[in-house]
Scaffold this motif. Structure first.
Motif, PDB file in Angstrom:
ATOM      1  N   PRO A  22      24.148  31.836   5.314  1.00  0.00           N
ATOM      2  CA  PRO A  22      24.041  30.413   5.650  1.00  0.00           C
ATOM      3  C   PRO A  22      24.653  30.108   7.016  1.00  0.00           C
ATOM      4  CG  PRO A  22      24.694  30.661   3.372  1.00  0.00           C
ATOM      5  CD  PRO A  22      24.725  32.035   3.993  1.00  0.00           C
ATOM      6  N   GLY A  23      23.954  29.289   7.785  1.00  0.00           N
ATOM      7  CA  GLY A  23      24.399  28.919   9.123  1.00  0.00           C
ATOM      8  C   GLY A  23      23.762  29.748  10.220  1.00  0.00           C
ATOM      9  N   SER A  24      23.251  30.940   9.877  1.00  0.00           N
ATOM     10  CA  SER A  24      22.607  31.768  10.896  1.00  0.00           C
ATOM     11  C   SER A  24      21.164  31.324  11.097  1.00  0.00           C
ATOM     12  CB  SER A  24      22.660  33.248  10.501  1.00  0.00           C
ATOM     13  OG  SER A  24      21.930  33.479   9.323  1.00  0.00           O
ATOM     14  N   GLN A  25      20.570  31.730  12.205  1.00  0.00           N
ATOM     15  CA  GLN A  25      19.180  31.403  12.499  1.00  0.00           C
ATOM     16  C   GLN A  25      18.377  32.690  12.607  1.00  0.00           C
ATOM     17  OE1 GLN A  25      18.953  28.875  15.947  1.00  0.00           O
ATOM     18  NE2 GLN A  25      19.908  27.166  14.898  1.00  0.00           N
ATOM     19  N   VAL A  26      17.166  32.659  12.055  1.00  0.00           N
ATOM     20  CA  VAL A  26      16.285  33.816  12.108  1.00  0.00           C
ATOM     21  C   VAL A  26      14.875  33.354  12.445  1.00  0.00           C
ATOM     22  CG1 VAL A  26      17.623  35.204  10.475  1.00  0.00           C
ATOM     23  CG2 VAL A  26      15.825  33.733   9.627  1.00  0.00           C
ATOM     24  N   SER A  27      14.095  34.249  13.043  1.00  0.00           N
ATOM     25  CA  SER A  27      12.680  33.989  13.308  1.00  0.00           C
ATOM     26  C   SER A  27      11.864  34.841  12.353  1.00  0.00           C
ATOM     27  CB  SER A  27      12.322  34.332  14.749  1.00  0.00           C
ATOM     28  OG  SER A  27      12.943  33.434  15.632  1.00  0.00           O
ATOM     29  N   LEU A  28      10.941  34.202  11.645  1.00  0.00           N
ATOM     30  CA  LEU A  28      10.111  34.890  10.661  1.00  0.00           C
ATOM     31  C   LEU A  28       8.664  34.473  10.836  1.00  0.00           C
ATOM     32  CD1 LEU A  28      12.304  34.407   7.467  1.00  0.00           C
ATOM     33  CD2 LEU A  28      11.946  36.524   8.721  1.00  0.00           C
ATOM     34  N   PRO A  29       7.742  35.273  10.294  1.00  0.00           N
ATOM     35  CA  PRO A  29       6.341  34.837  10.297  1.00  0.00           C
ATOM     36  C   PRO A  29       6.224  33.467   9.606  1.00  0.00           C
ATOM     37  CG  PRO A  29       6.493  37.127   9.645  1.00  0.00           C
ATOM     38  CD  PRO A  29       7.901  36.598   9.709  1.00  0.00           C
ATOM     39  N   ARG A  30       5.320  32.657  10.113  1.00  0.00           N
ATOM     40  CA  ARG A  30       5.166  31.274   9.653  1.00  0.00           C
ATOM     41  C   ARG A  30       5.121  31.147   8.133  1.00  0.00           C
ATOM     42  NH1 ARG A  30       3.293  26.185  10.687  1.00  0.00           N
ATOM     43  NH2 ARG A  30       1.605  25.417   9.370  1.00  0.00           N
ATOM     44  N   ALA A  31       4.299  31.935   7.449  1.00  0.00           N
ATOM     45  CA  ALA A  31       4.144  31.815   5.994  1.00  0.00           C
ATOM     46  C   ALA A  31       5.465  32.093   5.275  1.00  0.00           C
ATOM     47  CB  ALA A  31       3.047  32.750   5.497  1.00  0.00           C
ATOM     48  N   GLU A  32       6.179  33.122   5.703  1.00  0.00           N
ATOM     49  CA  GLU A  32       7.462  33.454   5.076  1.00  0.00           C
ATOM     50  C   GLU A  32       8.491  32.359   5.325  1.00  0.00           C
ATOM     51  OE1 GLU A  32       9.037  37.434   5.717  1.00  0.00           O
ATOM     52  OE2 GLU A  32       7.000  38.118   6.148  1.00  0.00           O
ATOM     53  N   ALA A  33       8.546  31.871   6.551  1.00  0.00           N
ATOM     54  CA  ALA A  33       9.510  30.829   6.897  1.00  0.00           C
ATOM     55  C   ALA A  33       9.257  29.558   6.087  1.00  0.00           C
ATOM     56  CB  ALA A  33       9.435  30.523   8.389  1.00  0.00           C
ATOM     57  N   LEU A  34       8.011  29.146   5.992  1.00  0.00           N
ATOM     58  CA  LEU A  34       7.693  27.917   5.259  1.00  0.00           C
ATOM     59  C   LEU A  34       7.932  28.075   3.764  1.00  0.00           C
ATOM     60  CD1 LEU A  34       4.552  26.644   7.187  1.00  0.00           C
ATOM     61  CD2 LEU A  34       6.956  26.058   7.510  1.00  0.00           C
ATOM     62  N   ALA A  35       7.740  29.284   3.237  1.00  0.00           N
ATOM     63  CA  ALA A  35       8.029  29.525   1.819  1.00  0.00           C
ATOM     64  C   ALA A  35       9.531  29.395   1.559  1.00  0.00           C
ATOM     65  CB  ALA A  35       7.528  30.903   1.408  1.00  0.00           C
TER      66      ALA A  35
END
Length: 85
Positions: A22-35
């Protein structure tokens, strides 16, 4: 539309075998991030896509949504015990 979305972790989960805390930021593929956003595990960052795009619209997938805000038609009920008698 971007292929990846930057999200802020609100509840720990694994990303490529590493714990995203919690508190960290990550970049993920759109579908995974939105899920993850839909499950409450993450939130979109300020520079990310508009939050309205992250919310799923049940009507867009053909589900009927009652006006009174109840669960969509066809939603499974809880798994309570049946009475034995």
């Amino acid at each position: 539309m971007a292929n990846t979305v930057k999200i802020e972790v609100t509840s720990a989960f694994l990303v490529e075998g590493e714990i995203a805390r919690p508190g960290s930021q990550v970049s993920l593929p759109r579908a995974e991030a939105l899920a993850l956003v839909a499950r409450g595990k993450a939130a979109l960052t300020e520079g990310g896509e508009a939050t309205a795009q992250a919310e799923e619209d049940p009507e867009a997938e053909g589900e009927e949504v009652p006006e009174d805000g109840a669960a969509p038609v066809g939603t499974p009920r809880g798994r309570g015990r049946r009475s034995q008698g």
